[in-house]
Motif scaffolding. Sequence first.
Motif, PDB file in Angstrom:
ATOM      1  N   GLY A  37       5.532  -7.285 -10.604  1.00  0.00           N
ATOM      2  CA  GLY A  37       4.742  -8.506 -10.675  1.00  0.00           C
ATOM      3  C   GLY A  37       5.264  -9.493 -11.686  1.00  0.00           C
ATOM      4  O   GLY A  37       6.391  -9.970 -11.582  1.00  0.00           O
ATOM      5  N   GLY A  38       4.431  -9.750 -12.688  1.00  0.00           N
ATOM      6  CA  GLY A  38       4.740 -10.837 -13.617  1.00  0.00           C
ATOM      7  C   GLY A  38       5.540 -10.431 -14.829  1.00  0.00           C
ATOM      8  O   GLY A  38       5.819 -11.258 -15.692  1.00  0.00           O
ATOM      9  N   GLY A  39       5.907  -9.200 -14.956  1.00  0.00           N
ATOM     10  CA  GLY A  39       6.771  -8.854 -16.075  1.00  0.00           C
ATOM     11  C   GLY A  39       6.110  -8.053 -17.177  1.00  0.00           C
ATOM     12  O   GLY A  39       6.760  -7.721 -18.175  1.00  0.00           O
ATOM     13  N   SER A  40       4.819  -7.694 -17.023  1.00  0.00           N
ATOM     14  CA  SER A  40       4.178  -6.894 -18.076  1.00  0.00           C
ATOM     15  C   SER A  40       4.885  -5.546 -18.217  1.00  0.00           C
ATOM     16  O   SER A  40       4.880  -4.952 -19.294  1.00  0.00           O
ATOM     17  CB  SER A  40       2.693  -6.681 -17.770  1.00  0.00           C
ATOM     18  OG  SER A  40       2.542  -5.932 -16.594  1.00  0.00           O
ATOM     19  N   ILE A  41       5.498  -5.089 -17.148  1.00  0.00           N
ATOM     20  CA  ILE A  41       6.205  -3.807 -17.227  1.00  0.00           C
ATOM     21  C   ILE A  41       7.411  -3.885 -18.166  1.00  0.00           C
ATOM     22  O   ILE A  41       7.933  -2.866 -18.586  1.00  0.00           O
ATOM     23  CB  ILE A  41       6.651  -3.285 -15.836  1.00  0.00           C
ATOM     24  CG1 ILE A  41       7.602  -4.253 -15.150  1.00  0.00           C
ATOM     25  CG2 ILE A  41       5.442  -2.985 -14.970  1.00  0.00           C
ATOM     26  CD1 ILE A  41       8.315  -3.640 -13.943  1.00  0.00           C
ATOM     27  N   LYS A  42       7.843  -5.109 -18.463  1.00  0.00           N
ATOM     28  CA  LYS A  42       8.953  -5.237 -19.428  1.00  0.00           C
ATOM     29  C   LYS A  42       8.436  -5.106 -20.857  1.00  0.00           C
ATOM     30  O   LYS A  42       9.163  -4.732 -21.766  1.00  0.00           O
ATOM     31  CB  LYS A  42       9.680  -6.553 -19.221  1.00  0.00           C
ATOM     32  CG  LYS A  42      10.386  -6.581 -17.871  1.00  0.00           C
ATOM     33  CD  LYS A  42      11.463  -7.621 -17.748  1.00  0.00           C
ATOM     34  CE  LYS A  42      12.154  -7.468 -16.395  1.00  0.00           C
ATOM     35  NZ  LYS A  42      12.954  -8.618 -15.993  1.00  0.00           N
ATOM     36  N   GLN A  43       7.136  -5.424 -21.064  1.00  0.00           N
ATOM     37  CA  GLN A  43       6.570  -5.312 -22.413  1.00  0.00           C
ATOM     38  C   GLN A  43       6.102  -3.893 -22.726  1.00  0.00           C
ATOM     39  O   GLN A  43       6.176  -3.457 -23.868  1.00  0.00           O
ATOM     40  CB  GLN A  43       5.380  -6.285 -22.562  1.00  0.00           C
ATOM     41  CG  GLN A  43       5.839  -7.734 -22.798  1.00  0.00           C
ATOM     42  CD  GLN A  43       5.020  -8.721 -21.998  1.00  0.00           C
ATOM     43  OE1 GLN A  43       3.815  -8.616 -21.924  1.00  0.00           O
ATOM     44  NE2 GLN A  43       5.688  -9.674 -21.378  1.00  0.00           N
ATOM     45  N   ASN A  44       5.602  -3.185 -21.730  1.00  0.00           N
ATOM     46  CA  ASN A  44       5.014  -1.872 -22.037  1.00  0.00           C
ATOM     47  C   ASN A  44       6.003  -0.708 -21.906  1.00  0.00           C
ATOM     48  O   ASN A  44       5.606   0.451 -22.011  1.00  0.00           O
ATOM     49  CB  ASN A  44       3.762  -1.622 -21.185  1.00  0.00           C
ATOM     50  CG  ASN A  44       4.074  -1.574 -19.693  1.00  0.00           C
ATOM     51  OD1 ASN A  44       5.227  -1.444 -19.295  1.00  0.00           O
ATOM     52  ND2 ASN A  44       3.044  -1.689 -18.867  1.00  0.00           N
ATOM     53  N   VAL A  46       7.639   0.354 -19.312  1.00  0.00           N
ATOM     54  CA  VAL A  46       7.761   1.005 -18.008  1.00  0.00           C
ATOM     55  C   VAL A  46       9.048   0.598 -17.298  1.00  0.00           C
ATOM     56  O   VAL A  46       9.759   1.433 -16.711  1.00  0.00           O
ATOM     57  CB  VAL A  46       6.529   0.682 -17.127  1.00  0.00           C
ATOM     58  CG1 VAL A  46       6.731   1.180 -15.699  1.00  0.00           C
ATOM     59  CG2 VAL A  46       5.268   1.299 -17.727  1.00  0.00           C
ATOM     60  N   TYR A  47       9.361  -0.690 -17.377  1.00  0.00           N
ATOM     61  CA  TYR A  47      10.583  -1.194 -16.734  1.00  0.00           C
ATOM     62  C   TYR A  47      11.806  -0.410 -17.235  1.00  0.00           C
ATOM     63  O   TYR A  47      12.602   0.089 -16.445  1.00  0.00           O
ATOM     64  CB  TYR A  47      10.735  -2.688 -17.035  1.00  0.00           C
ATOM     65  CG  TYR A  47      12.004  -3.314 -16.484  1.00  0.00           C
ATOM     66  CD1 TYR A  47      12.033  -3.855 -15.199  1.00  0.00           C
ATOM     67  CD2 TYR A  47      13.164  -3.374 -17.262  1.00  0.00           C
ATOM     68  CE1 TYR A  47      13.199  -4.425 -14.699  1.00  0.00           C
ATOM     69  CE2 TYR A  47      14.326  -3.933 -16.772  1.00  0.00           C
ATOM     70  CZ  TYR A  47      14.340  -4.455 -15.491  1.00  0.00           C
ATOM     71  OH  TYR A  47      15.497  -5.018 -14.996  1.00  0.00           O
ATOM     72  N   ASP A  48      11.919  -0.276 -18.547  1.00  0.00           N
ATOM     73  CA  ASP A  48      13.074   0.422 -19.116  1.00  0.00           C
ATOM     74  C   ASP A  48      13.100   1.889 -18.698  1.00  0.00           C
ATOM     75  O   ASP A  48      14.161   2.432 -18.388  1.00  0.00           O
ATOM     76  CB  ASP A  48      13.047   0.328 -20.648  1.00  0.00           C
ATOM     77  CG  ASP A  48      13.362  -1.090 -21.123  1.00  0.00           C
ATOM     78  OD1 ASP A  48      14.022  -1.841 -20.369  1.00  0.00           O
ATOM     79  OD2 ASP A  48      12.921  -1.454 -22.230  1.00  0.00           O
ATOM     80  N   GLU A  49      11.929   2.517 -18.680  1.00  0.00           N
ATOM     81  CA  GLU A  49      11.895   3.944 -18.298  1.00  0.00           C
ATOM     82  C   GLU A  49      12.306   4.144 -16.843  1.00  0.00           C
ATOM     83  O   GLU A  49      13.008   5.094 -16.512  1.00  0.00           O
ATOM     84  CB  GLU A  49      10.490   4.524 -18.507  1.00  0.00           C
ATOM     85  CG  GLU A  49      10.294   5.125 -19.888  1.00  0.00           C
ATOM     86  CD  GLU A  49       8.973   5.888 -19.994  1.00  0.00           C
ATOM     87  OE1 GLU A  49       8.752   6.839 -19.223  1.00  0.00           O
ATOM     88  OE2 GLU A  49       8.153   5.498 -20.850  1.00  0.00           O
ATOM     89  N   PRO A 175      -0.899   8.097 -17.680  1.00  0.00           N
ATOM     90  CA  PRO A 175      -2.023   7.421 -18.339  1.00  0.00           C
ATOM     91  C   PRO A 175      -1.628   6.695 -19.624  1.00  0.00           C
ATOM     92  O   PRO A 175      -2.246   5.695 -19.983  1.00  0.00           O
ATOM     93  CB  PRO A 175      -2.995   8.572 -18.640  1.00  0.00           C
ATOM     94  CG  PRO A 175      -2.653   9.633 -17.651  1.00  0.00           C
ATOM     95  CD  PRO A 175      -1.165   9.527 -17.457  1.00  0.00           C
ATOM     96  N   SER A 176      -0.602   7.199 -20.304  1.00  0.00           N
ATOM     97  CA  SER A 176      -0.233   6.559 -21.580  1.00  0.00           C
ATOM     98  C   SER A 176       0.307   5.146 -21.356  1.00  0.00           C
ATOM     99  O   SER A 176       0.303   4.332 -22.270  1.00  0.00           O
ATOM    100  CB  SER A 176       0.786   7.418 -22.339  1.00  0.00           C
ATOM    101  OG  SER A 176       2.041   7.402 -21.678  1.00  0.00           O
ATOM    102  N   LYS A 177       0.747   4.866 -20.130  1.00  0.00           N
ATOM    103  CA  LYS A 177       1.237   3.520 -19.833  1.00  0.00           C
ATOM    104  C   LYS A 177       0.100   2.517 -19.673  1.00  0.00           C
ATOM    105  O   LYS A 177       0.346   1.320 -19.480  1.00  0.00           O
ATOM    106  CB  LYS A 177       2.085   3.524 -18.558  1.00  0.00           C
ATOM    107  CG  LYS A 177       3.301   4.415 -18.631  1.00  0.00           C
ATOM    108  CD  LYS A 177       4.177   4.078 -19.817  1.00  0.00           C
ATOM    109  CE  LYS A 177       5.344   5.050 -19.939  1.00  0.00           C
ATOM    110  NZ  LYS A 177       5.916   5.044 -21.292  1.00  0.00           N
ATOM    111  N   THR A 178      -1.133   3.013 -19.691  1.00  0.00           N
ATOM    112  CA  THR A 178      -2.275   2.087 -19.532  1.00  0.00           C
ATOM    113  C   THR A 178      -2.913   1.735 -20.882  1.00  0.00           C
ATOM    114  O   THR A 178      -3.853   0.950 -20.929  1.00  0.00           O
ATOM    115  CB  THR A 178      -3.355   2.703 -18.609  1.00  0.00           C
ATOM    116  OG1 THR A 178      -3.994   3.815 -19.272  1.00  0.00           O
ATOM    117  CG2 THR A 178      -2.758   3.201 -17.302  1.00  0.00           C
ATOM    118  N   PHE A 179      -2.385   2.307 -21.988  1.00  0.00           N
ATOM    119  CA  PHE A 179      -2.968   2.037 -23.316  1.00  0.00           C
ATOM    120  C   PHE A 179      -2.995   0.543 -23.639  1.00  0.00           C
ATOM    121  O   PHE A 179      -3.909   0.061 -24.306  1.00  0.00           O
ATOM    122  CB  PHE A 179      -2.174   2.749 -24.427  1.00  0.00           C
ATOM    123  CG  PHE A 179      -2.310   4.251 -24.444  1.00  0.00           C
ATOM    124  CD1 PHE A 179      -3.237   4.919 -23.644  1.00  0.00           C
ATOM    125  CD2 PHE A 179      -1.501   5.014 -25.286  1.00  0.00           C
ATOM    126  CE1 PHE A 179      -3.352   6.303 -23.681  1.00  0.00           C
ATOM    127  CE2 PHE A 179      -1.612   6.394 -25.333  1.00  0.00           C
ATOM    128  CZ  PHE A 179      -2.532   7.036 -24.528  1.00  0.00           C
TER     129      PHE A 179
END
Lengths: 385, 385
Positions: A37-44, A46-49, A175-179
């Motif tokens: 989506g909008g890139g939040s996965i780059k902040q949390n 997830v993208y890198d993992e 679940p830890s990715k939702t913190f």
Amino acid sequence: MFNFDFYNPTQILFGQGQIAAIAGLIPPQARVLMTYGGGSIKQNGVYDEVKAALAGHTVLEFAGIEPNPSYETLMQAVAVVKSERIDFLLAVGGGSVVDGTKFIAAATLHEGEAWDILAKGGKIVEAALPFGTVLTLPATGSEMNGSAVITRKATQEKRSFMSRKVYPKFSVLDPSKTFTLPLRQVGNGVVDAFAHVMEQYLTYPVNASVQDRFAEGILLTLIEEGPKALSHPDDYDVRANVMWSATLALNGLIGVGVPQDWSTHAIGHELTALYELDHAQTLAIILPSMLRVRKQAKRAKLLQYAARVWGLDGGDEEGRIEAAIARTEFFFRHMGVKTRLADYGLNHASVDAVVSALEAHGMTALGEQREVTPAVSRKVLELSL
Amino acid sequence: MFNFDFYNPTQILFGQGQIAAIAGLIPPQARVLMTYGGGSIKQNGVYDEVKAALAGHTVLEFAGIEPNPSYETLMQAVAVVKSERIDFLLAVGGGSVVDGTKFIAAATLHEGEAWDILAKGGKIVEAALPFGTVLTLPATGSEMNGSAVITRKATQEKRSFMSRKVYPKFSVLDPSKTFTLPLRQVGNGVVDAFAHVMEQYLTYPVNASVQDRFAEGILLTLIEEGPKALSHPDDYDVRANVMWSATLALNGLIGVGVPQDWSTHAIGHELTALYELDHAQTLAIILPSMLRVRKQAKRAKLLQYAARVWGLDGGDEEGRIEAAIARTEFFFRHMGVKTRLADYGLNHASVDAVVSALEAHGMTALGEQREVTPAVSRKVLELSL
């Protein structure tokens, strides 16, 4: 209990660190398109993992799938899939990205007009690209079912489709990715899951004991754990319980062999299409009024809900029913989701607009008894002002 | 909650008249081997319905799979499968026929000694013939999982194996086909399903809220519906609730992310292998004593069980725990399954024999904490005299 046909082949990898396992689940030679989506996965992180896990694979990316994913955006992704000869999709994000990816998977292999998939509710889907998901937002249950909701911006239409061809091959739920989720999304997710259960549970009794107990079990868990997810954002077990509850709320299991309602969702979809309210906001607005308006048809189940979910089993029946509905409303607000149209700046004019949209889309006999006519929908909306 | 990996691709066709649907689920060109037991399916109409549904298919038969299916019998079936070039199996019967068919499916494609599949618990299974099931006896849950228990008559060994290759492609569950079951089998089935839930639920808490609620939901359903299945044998909804509960008790769902016990089953298997007690009889004997002997390790969950399943939440904790165990025992007896070794003519000598068998089979550290040593098993057995 009604007859049923249950099938759900999605593999669930649940827990901290599970993203690393996806490499073993995607064919090594596959050309993978990662959708997000909008890139939040780059902040949390997830993208890198995900990228690290797929280091040995050919991975392309398609970003920009919006909340309430649009047909227009998804058709751009379909073009990329075709031109890049993609043979596996990996949705990384929340329900919108997963829903959008289901549509991409089906539309890529569909011969003819892709909109027909939505116009015909998925019945014409004969094949779909295989795909997996890495879920970052517990809410829609899309990670373990064969349904998706897509919006056509041009015409403000929100349509769903369903097909056994679009079950994810696997879904990773960590679940830890939702913190780090914004509280608004946490609240929305819990309300969404709660409403999913209610659409399958709060109808009329058909002696389906286990389905009822399971539905009540998810509701109780959301009521107990949802508020903790807001107050203790990094409590792993709380997040795990919310995440697994949201998946189980709509993976088909609690809905087998029982009548289903879904009128709250149908009205809510029009509200989102017309006014861009969050999906969960529309459910929090409509559901309590729907329960009040259809109190007689839903009487037996409302009493069961009052007793087993809210512990209300004394006093007169009317009072118990109203108390259970009021607690439901209070729970939604406690999760940070407001429950009146006026809270979102909407007034009588929106009632007319939503009823007209329902009529235009043929949504004129909704609910488990097909008795939610436009007149009933109007009553529900007016009670929600 | 622990990390987990859940996968269950079995399609369930549930309800009256569903046997007719199997023709569409088996490839038209397949050479089918129908496996069954002692012939009760010829009395209750299931045999005829299956044959009618498969009128267009090539169907051979293998009858005589016994309760506690034997390696010796199943290897005869493997020989038939090979010589007749069978490519689809259809198990028609209860858990023993389904378990046996899983072994036939795996052993047929296994290169090398078939017993190794059991000796190594299924880890070496690389492929299996596809198969479906038509279930006539709700009990073991085998119709929707990848596990089987097989007995080698020659050595009195009862071994289990587990593999994702032996999930049934489909299972047909028609509750009306269970109306004519002998009461002993009805009672056994309910006790078996109840014990399956307890092995996954009654351990120690790991904050897995939904799993606990689901487990409790199945237990409550069995407690409410089980006795009705005895007193009103042809109540369809009662049978449907019992049947679906038994499937959900062991399809993997309630066991994800939580510690599991299974020591009652391990001891029970030895009792069956040595004295030919029904599987459920052994569970009814062992489980209450196991809960008493391991009361401290299981304390928190016993209190939760007492409160949520039996409504016991007042008075001192010891009293509540003992009352919950006593009610469990009473429930088993109410289902017609006796709960003492003496009820089956067994005495102190059997304690020694079972403990020796456990030691011989390496079952020396059982249970969720691996603390059920032979000495603990002895204590449990002595308390069950």
